[in-house]
Design an enzyme around this catalytic site. Structure first.
Site, short mmCIF file in Angstrom:
data_model
loop_
_atom_site.label_atom_id
_atom_site.label_comp_id
_atom_site.label_asym_id
_atom_site.label_seq_id
_atom_site.Cartn_x
_atom_site.Cartn_y
_atom_site.Cartn_z
N ASP A 74 52.20 36.95 29.43
CA ASP A 74 51.99 36.14 30.63
C ASP A 74 52.61 34.75 30.35
OD1 ASP A 74 50.07 35.32 28.78
OD2 ASP A 74 48.68 34.69 30.34
N SER A 102 48.82 29.81 33.01
CA SER A 102 48.76 31.16 32.48
C SER A 102 49.58 32.17 33.28
CB SER A 102 47.29 31.57 32.39
OG SER A 102 47.12 32.78 31.74
N ASP A 154 49.13 34.17 25.87
CA ASP A 154 47.90 34.56 25.17
C ASP A 154 47.61 36.03 25.43
OD1 ASP A 154 47.19 34.12 27.81
OD2 ASP A 154 45.37 32.98 27.36
N ASP A 179 51.62 31.81 29.39
CA ASP A 179 51.29 31.02 28.20
C ASP A 179 51.12 31.90 26.96
OD1 ASP A 179 48.88 32.08 29.16
OD2 ASP A 179 47.70 30.43 28.31
MG MG Z 1 47.33 33.37 29.74
#
Ligand code: MG
Length: 452
Positions: A240, A97, A244, A242
């Site tokens: 960020d 992440s 999300d 990844d």
């Molecule tokens: Mg993330």
């Protein structure tokens, strides 16, 4: 029993902590807990991603699971893939992440694409530590195949959930900074489909993160803020590692704290229909003011998007999210979704017909100050206990960490679930008050550590 999963999967430094051996065993443990069936596997752009994902895939196949390898995808894309397919056993995501480049991690998803419940993580942990892996017979070993359509299907699903015509008509100029992370493979294309003039910064997938560090915080987004202001763009978007999470920069090139974008998106989500908004104790009181005024109510949880998502799912909430840019749209899916947040922000700007800087200026004014203090992991519990001791006699909320509540502000101090730090979230009615409360929070940690 030793815990393996933190607030958001397992994270560690590649090599000593996060390595092929661990990924293989995690794959075996997760596959055993699923008891066979088909499992989705995705990863972010980190350099160790292929190594760890292949080890995890081997483990899953050895336990009799068939693997669908999605390659580099935003975490919410894999979550959508699971939610949509409806017949897979669950998923494995190799990502750290927002953590620095030397980290990587593994998290497990359930059949709906949601982060696993703690009980299910405990099942995986006990298989892992007891070594009670299922070893499939030669004829039952799992297979693996690639599916490279997931990103496209995810993008189409987002387009189906926003007012594309209104956004296209606004012809926004948008600067997107996916930070060389998984957002590179979706968000710039999504923005183009929404009729935006798109300029990408750090837009090529690269796990060395040459452009900036993966966490979308002001210190890392100097280039984005400068470019937005120099080209007079309407909006800046950063993800960020990844993707999300989505953090925004307004049309003046100013960083917009996630508390503010969350409040604006919450208002848009519940306006005219009311409903419950779920957010952790770390989010500014701004959300209470805005949601209350729009006829909704706020439910607070412990920090961690899995808890927020699960609470939303169980209570039928209308909207939810966190102060760090993680936003959940339940009619799309029950997880944080960076690309969806970006599309919803553009929809909001199109519908309001106003610039983001004027929308944030019209919000009740809370000044925020967020900092971190490094605390060795082995001292975390002792520090937390002495923080409780040190704040005795004051008005505190201990839902998660210690939140000191004052008439003109508040400061929350809590250990990060993924890094050896304590996070300090302060808010005040004036910038000076926010600064002072943040300093007080940081000083209390230093005191608890015996450094003062
Ligand atoms: Mg993330």
């Amino acid at each position: 029993m030793t815990r393996l999963f933190g607030t958001n999967g397992i994270r560690g430094i590649v090599g000593p902590e996060m390595n092929a051996d661990l990924a293989l065993k995690m794959g075996r443990a997760i596959g055993t807990s699923f008891g066979g069936g088909t499992v989705a596997l995705g990863r972010d752009t980190r350099l160790s991603g292929p190594m760890l994902a292949r080890a995890a895939a081997s483990g899953l196949m050895s336990a009799g699971c068939d693997v669908i390898d999605l390659g580099v995808v935003p975490t919410p894309c894999e979550q959508f893939f699971l939610a949509k397919s409806g017949h897979l056993k669950g998923g494995v995501v190799v990502t750290a992440s927002h953590n620095p480049r030397e980290f990587n991690g593994i998290k497990a998803l359930d059949a709906r694409g949601m982060e696993m419940r703690r009980e299910d993580e405990e099942t995986i942990e006990s298989i892992f530590f007891d070594g009670t892996f299922h070893v499939a017979a030669w004829s039952e070993v799992g297979s693996i195949r690639s599916d490279d359509a997931a990103n496209h299907q995810y993008l189409e699903a987002i387009l189906a959930k926003v007012d594309v015509a209104a956004i296209r008509k606004s012809a926004f100029t948008v600067i997107v900074d996916p930070g060389n992370g998984a957002g590179c493979v979706v968000t710039p294309y999504l923005l183009r489909s929404l009729g935006c003039r798109v300029i990408s910064l750090n837009g090529q997938p690269d796990g060395a993160f040459p452009g900036r560090m993966p966490e979308p915080i002001p210190d890392h987004l100097g280039d984005l803020m400068r470019v937005v202001s120099e080209v007079h763009a309407d909006l800046g978007i950063a993800h960020d590692g990844d993707a999300d999470r989505a953090i925004f920069v307004d049309d003046k090139g100013s960083f917009v704290y996630g508390d503010k974008s969350l409040a604006l998106l919450a208002k848009a989500a519940i306006q005219g229909r009311g409903g419950t908004v779920v957010t952790p104790v770390s989010t500014s009181s701004l959300i209470d003011d805005v949601v209350g005024a729009a006829g909704g109510r706020v439910v607070r949880t412990r920090v961690g998007s899995p808890i927020v998502a699960r609470t939303m799912f169980e209570t039928g909430a209308a909207f939810g999210g966190e102060e760090n840019g993680g936003v959940i749209f339940p009619d799309h899916q029950f997880c944080r979704d960076g690309a969806m947040s970006a599309a919803k922000m553009l929809e909001l700007l199109a519908h309001e017909g106003k610039r983001l800087s004027s929308l944030t200026a019209a919000l009740p004014q809370y000044h925020l100050k967020k900092t971190n203090v490094s605390v060795p992991v082995e001292r975390r519990d002792a520090v937390l206990a002495s923080l409780v001791e040190l704040t005795k006699g004051r008005k505190v909320d201990t839902t998660d960490g210690v939140k000191i509540v004052e008439p003109d502000g508040a400061v929350l101090v809590r250990p990060s679930g993924t890094e050896p730090i304590f996070r300090v979230y302060a808010e005040g009615r004036t910038p000076e008050r926010a600064e002072a409360l943040a300093k007080e929070g940081a000083d209390l940690i230093e005191k608890a550590l015996g450094r003062r």
